[in-house]
Design a protein around this motif. Structure first.
Motif, PDB file in Angstrom:
ATOM      1  N   MET A   1      92.473 142.383  55.742  1.00 17.56           N
ATOM      2  CA  MET A   1      92.056 142.983  57.003  1.00 17.56           C
ATOM      3  C   MET A   1      91.593 144.416  56.804  1.00 17.56           C
ATOM      4  N   ALA A   2      92.255 145.133  55.910  1.00 16.06           N
ATOM      5  CA  ALA A   2      91.841 146.508  55.641  1.00 16.06           C
ATOM      6  C   ALA A   2      90.454 146.552  55.009  1.00 16.06           C
ATOM      7  N   LYS A   3      90.168 145.607  54.133  1.00 19.37           N
ATOM      8  CA  LYS A   3      88.873 145.599  53.444  1.00 19.37           C
ATOM      9  C   LYS A   3      87.748 145.143  54.351  1.00 19.37           C
ATOM     10  N   THR A   4      88.023 144.195  55.233  1.00 21.11           N
ATOM     11  CA  THR A   4      86.957 143.607  56.051  1.00 21.11           C
ATOM     12  C   THR A   4      86.965 144.074  57.501  1.00 21.11           C
ATOM     13  N   ALA A   5      88.106 144.628  57.956  1.00 22.70           N
ATOM     14  CA  ALA A   5      88.296 145.025  59.360  1.00 22.70           C
ATOM     15  C   ALA A   5      88.212 143.842  60.308  1.00 22.70           C
ATOM     16  N   ILE A   6      88.377 142.612  59.805  1.00 23.14           N
ATOM     17  CA  ILE A   6      88.345 141.435  60.672  1.00 23.14           C
ATOM     18  C   ILE A   6      89.401 141.608  61.757  1.00 23.14           C
ATOM     19  N   PRO A   7      89.081 141.273  63.006  1.00 24.18           N
ATOM     20  CA  PRO A   7      89.985 141.654  64.108  1.00 24.18           C
ATOM     21  C   PRO A   7      91.351 140.984  64.088  1.00 24.18           C
TER      22      PRO A   7
ATOM     23  N   THR B   1      87.163 123.916  77.775  1.00 25.76           N
ATOM     24  CA  THR B   1      87.768 124.496  78.980  1.00 25.76           C
ATOM     25  C   THR B   1      89.253 124.773  78.776  1.00 25.76           C
ATOM     26  N   ASP B   2      89.916 123.961  77.963  1.00 22.15           N
ATOM     27  CA  ASP B   2      91.332 124.209  77.681  1.00 22.15           C
ATOM     28  C   ASP B   2      91.494 125.486  76.864  1.00 22.15           C
ATOM     29  N   TYR B   3      90.626 125.663  75.882  1.00 24.20           N
ATOM     30  CA  TYR B   3      90.652 126.916  75.105  1.00 24.20           C
ATOM     31  C   TYR B   3      90.446 128.121  76.019  1.00 24.20           C
ATOM     32  N   LEU B   4      89.446 128.050  76.887  1.00 23.90           N
ATOM     33  CA  LEU B   4      89.159 129.167  77.781  1.00 23.90           C
ATOM     34  C   LEU B   4      90.288 129.403  78.780  1.00 23.90           C
ATOM     35  N   GLY B   5      91.079 128.366  79.057  1.00 18.93           N
ATOM     36  CA  GLY B   5      92.150 128.490  80.036  1.00 18.93           C
ATOM     37  C   GLY B   5      93.397 129.166  79.526  1.00 18.93           C
ATOM     38  N   HIS B   6      93.484 129.402  78.222  1.00 15.98           N
ATOM     39  CA  HIS B   6      94.671 130.068  77.666  1.00 15.98           C
ATOM     40  C   HIS B   6      94.547 131.585  77.815  1.00 15.98           C
ATOM     41  N   ALA B   7      95.550 132.191  78.414  1.00 16.44           N
ATOM     42  CA  ALA B   7      95.561 133.649  78.488  1.00 16.44           C
ATOM     43  C   ALA B   7      95.722 134.260  77.100  1.00 16.44           C
ATOM     44  N   ASN B   8      96.538 133.614  76.268  1.00 22.21           N
ATOM     45  CA  ASN B   8      96.755 134.067  74.892  1.00 22.21           C
ATOM     46  C   ASN B   8      95.716 133.406  73.996  1.00 22.21           C
ATOM     47  N   ARG B   9      94.486 133.919  74.063  1.00 24.43           N
ATOM     48  CA  ARG B   9      93.346 133.310  73.396  1.00 24.43           C
ATOM     49  C   ARG B   9      92.615 134.372  72.580  1.00 24.43           C
ATOM     50  N   ALA B  10      92.208 133.999  71.360  1.00 27.14           N
ATOM     51  CA  ALA B  10      91.449 134.911  70.504  1.00 27.14           C
ATOM     52  C   ALA B  10      89.965 134.778  70.804  1.00 27.14           C
ATOM     53  N   ARG B  11      89.328 135.883  71.182  1.00 26.25           N
ATOM     54  CA  ARG B  11      87.880 135.888  71.324  1.00 26.25           C
ATOM     55  C   ARG B  11      87.232 135.823  69.944  1.00 26.25           C
TER      56      ARG B  11
ATOM     57  N   GLU C   1      91.164 140.543  70.607  1.00 33.08           N
ATOM     58  CA  GLU C   1      89.812 141.030  70.901  1.00 33.08           C
ATOM     59  C   GLU C   1      89.723 142.505  70.546  1.00 33.08           C
ATOM     60  N   VAL C   2      88.673 142.885  69.879  1.00 31.49           N
ATOM     61  CA  VAL C   2      88.450 144.285  69.525  1.00 31.49           C
ATOM     62  C   VAL C   2      88.382 145.127  70.793  1.00 31.49           C
ATOM     63  N   GLY C   3      89.069 146.246  70.780  1.00 28.20           N
ATOM     64  CA  GLY C   3      89.052 147.152  71.922  1.00 28.20           C
ATOM     65  C   GLY C   3      90.075 146.838  72.987  1.00 28.20           C
ATOM     66  N   GLN C   4      90.823 145.734  72.807  1.00 29.00           N
ATOM     67  CA  GLN C   4      91.863 145.353  73.753  1.00 29.00           C
ATOM     68  C   GLN C   4      93.215 145.378  73.042  1.00 29.00           C
ATOM     69  N   PRO C   5      94.303 145.648  73.758  1.00 31.85           N
ATOM     70  CA  PRO C   5      95.588 145.868  73.081  1.00 31.85           C
ATOM     71  C   PRO C   5      96.351 144.608  72.707  1.00 31.85           C
ATOM     72  N   GLU C   6      95.988 143.437  73.261  1.00 31.41           N
ATOM     73  CA  GLU C   6      96.812 142.257  73.061  1.00 31.41           C
ATOM     74  C   GLU C   6      96.786 141.798  71.613  1.00 31.41           C
ATOM     75  N   PRO C   7      97.974 141.617  70.998  1.00 30.11           N
ATOM     76  CA  PRO C   7      98.022 141.232  69.589  1.00 30.11           C
ATOM     77  C   PRO C   7      97.928 139.716  69.400  1.00 30.11           C
ATOM     78  N   VAL C   8      97.532 139.317  68.207  1.00 30.61           N
ATOM     79  CA  VAL C   8      97.605 137.912  67.794  1.00 30.61           C
ATOM     80  C   VAL C   8      99.059 137.595  67.460  1.00 30.61           C
ATOM     81  N   ASP C   9      99.543 136.450  67.936  1.00 26.69           N
ATOM     82  CA  ASP C   9     100.888 136.006  67.572  1.00 26.69           C
ATOM     83  C   ASP C   9     100.837 134.535  67.175  1.00 26.69           C
ATOM     84  N   MET C  10     101.970 133.924  66.978  1.00 26.72           N
ATOM     85  CA  MET C  10     102.039 132.542  66.505  1.00 26.72           C
ATOM     86  C   MET C  10     101.433 131.555  67.497  1.00 26.72           C
ATOM     87  N   ASP C  11     101.366 131.943  68.772  1.00 29.89           N
ATOM     88  CA  ASP C  11     100.889 131.040  69.809  1.00 29.89           C
ATOM     89  C   ASP C  11      99.482 131.352  70.287  1.00 29.89           C
TER      90      ASP C  11
END
Length: 542
Positions: free
Chosen positions: A73-79, A251-261, A101-111
């Motif tokens: 992640m440090a080398k590529t800056a992938i979000p 639509t199911d993917y888009l319906g998740h609040a905990n979703r990676a853009r 999402e870049v510019g937003q605070p929500e972190p990636v987690d296991m879910d």
């Protein structure tokens, strides 16, 4: 070992990197040996290699995983990145890194839910293995027997192509057949109905990675089961495994609040930054590339694969039907010289053997619009790793998986996998310098005719009608479904040649629309260079 770019590379580590682009890797013992068609006439498997890894070696590699991901992640800056490791039916590691999402605070987690792209394919073949085990069809059944609408351009192939043929990419369909129709917005039914216009290479003797050939196989399986494929996936796999965040519906993917853009890199190479610019709606090719899910869900899926179709002691998928997906059904890569090893494709898996004779399974997934994923298994060791990201394909998930496996086996990293694999992806996605360059018209360019000389409707049985018209004082063309066509501005280039910008997952730099004169001196047809890859891109004026 094989040597590339001066590196000695174990093939089992290299081939999974190419999962979405070329087919490679092996076959476990225990496959169903009842079929007798050419689809499964395979050599007897070698004797299984005893496990060589122990928990201490695996734990040592897991102890390095945080650092491996952080460095990538440090080398590529992938979000964002999520990684899981399964060993001997236990999830030893599952963790998220970075941001949804870049510019937003929500972190990636296991879910956090990611688009999985072509990692959908081995999940789909697992679902079909369940249906084979339920005796709804056999891998060697002609698909037309279950889906009378299935048709390709050769009548023999239409009548004889089996589920195994379509899921191993050996039907003869060219790589990408149907993909450009999806980019234009056509639905699954329309795309599959037009595959019979695509030219075919020799049946069962050529490998071409075909999303819609694969999708056609899954659609035929769904018809055999009498319900939509997306519903079957939930009933026979996602629900029994507790993969509660997985789906083949966008639509199911888009319906998740905990979703990676999804993200692409923008800006000059020296100042590239990541941006969540697109959404990628892959419902048309869902069985081949439309799954979404979390790293927790994928860890459960790896447990099923590494336990021969059982989960928590309960059989979910018939072991023999599942093992057939792991067999090499066609050579996806023939060696360039005797020091290299051939690579194979199974049914939704890259299949191979490592230097010790152990089976390796893997697959990558990629959307150029912003997703990259990879899974890598050593079944004989009951070891697997999944890595998923929300960034365009630059080799990050493949490098994470290969580095982990490298350390588990050798105690240390023997190759800079991120640089090595990143170089492959950079080459794979580079613009062809030998291709036409339409950035600037020639110095001797002729002016075009008046706009009304080109305006009108042009017919094409594959892409549908093309409408050329003037909008806002400028010439443009409309192409795609009648209810939602895409508009492409046309820019004069040289006489009757105009340029336009292709769109979608497969988009390329500027391409040409070449209008041609008929016997009466007027415009009679137009060929869209970008859409003419297999000779289907000429539109005839009404």
């Amino acid at each position: 070992m094989i040597r590339l770019a001066g590196l000695a590379v174990a093939p089992w580590l290299l081939w999974p990197l190419l999962g979405a682009f070329i087919g490679l890797m092996p076959a476990p013992a225990g496959a169903d040996d009842t079929a007798s068609s050419p689809a499964t006439l395979l050599p007897a498997p070698v004797a299984p290699v005893p496990p060589l890894l122990d928990r201490q070696q695996v734990d040592a590699a897991i102890g390095r995983l945080d650092g491996i991901v952080d460095a990538a992640m440090a080398k590529t800056a992938i979000p964002g990145v999520a990684v899981a490791v399964v060993y001997k039916d236990e999830i030893l590691y599952a963790k998220g890194f970075g941001l949804r999402e870049v510019g937003q605070p929500e972190p990636v987690d296991m879910d956090t839910v990611f688009l999985l792209a072509s990692v959908s394919k081995p999940i789909t073949s697992t679902i079909l293995a369940r249906l084979v085990g339920d005796k709804l069809f056999d891998w060697d059944d002609p698909v037309r027997g279950h889906d009378p609408s299935f048709a390709l351009s050769d009548p023999y192939v239409t009548e004889n192509a089996t589920f195994a043929d379509l899921l191993s990419h050996r039907s003869g369909l060219n790589t990408g057949a149907g993909d450009l129709l999806e980019d234009l917005g056509f639905d699954r039914e329309t795309i599959l109905s037009r595959l019979d216009q695509q030219p075919l290479d020799p049946f069962r003797s050529t490998y071409h990675y075909s999303n819609y050939g694969y999708t056609a196989g899954a659609v035929a399986a769904a018809k055999a089961a009498g319900e939509p494929f997306e519903d079957i996936a939930e009933r026979v796999l996602f629900e029994p495994l507790g993969m509660s965040r997985s789906s083949y519906r966008h639509t199911d993917y888009l319906g998740h609040a905990n979703r990676a853009r999804i993200h692409v890199r923008v800006g000059d190479p020296a100042e590239r930054r990541w941006e969540a610019r697109y959404d990628r709606m892959p419902d048309a090719q869902a069985p081949a590339g439309g799954a979404s899910g979390s790293i927790s869900d994928l860890a459960r899926y790896l447990r099923l694969q590494l336990r021969d179709g059982s989960f928590e002691g309960e059989p979910i998928v018939d072991a023999g039907a599942l093992a057939t997906t792991h067999l090499p059904h066609i050579a996806g890569r023939l060696p360039a010289d005797p020091t290299e090893r051939a690579g194979f494709y199974g049914l939704g898996w890259n299949v191979g053997y490592d230097d010790l004779g152990r089976v390796t399974l893997g697959h990558s997934g990629a959307f150029v619009l912003g997703t990259s994923t990879a899974i890598l298994l050593l079944p004989g060791e009951e070891l697997g790793i999944a890595a998923i990201t929300n960034g365009e394909p630059i080799g990050v998930p493949e490098a994470i998986g290969s580095t982990f496996m490298d350390i588990a086996q050798h105690g240390e990293q023997t190759v800079d996998w991120l640089s090595f694999i990143g170089g492959f992806f950079a080459h794979e996605f580079a613009v062809d310098p030998a291709g036409p360059d339409y950035a600037e018209p020639p110095a001797s360019a002729e002016p075009p005719r008046a706009d009304d000389a080109y305006a009108g409707t042009y017919d094409n049985s594959y892409y549908g009608p093309l409408v050329v018209e003037t909008e806002g004082g400028a010439l443009s063309m409309k192409l795609g479904p009648a209810d939602a066509p895409k508009r492409f501005p046309l820019t004069p280039y040289d006489g009757d040649v105009f340029t336009f910008e292709p769109i979608g997952e497969n988009a390329a730099p500027l391409s040409a629309a070449q209008f041609r004169t008929g016997d009466d001196g007027g415009i009679a047809s137009v060929t869209l260079e970008f859409y003419d890859r297999t000779g289907l891109g000429t539109f005839t004026r009404n």
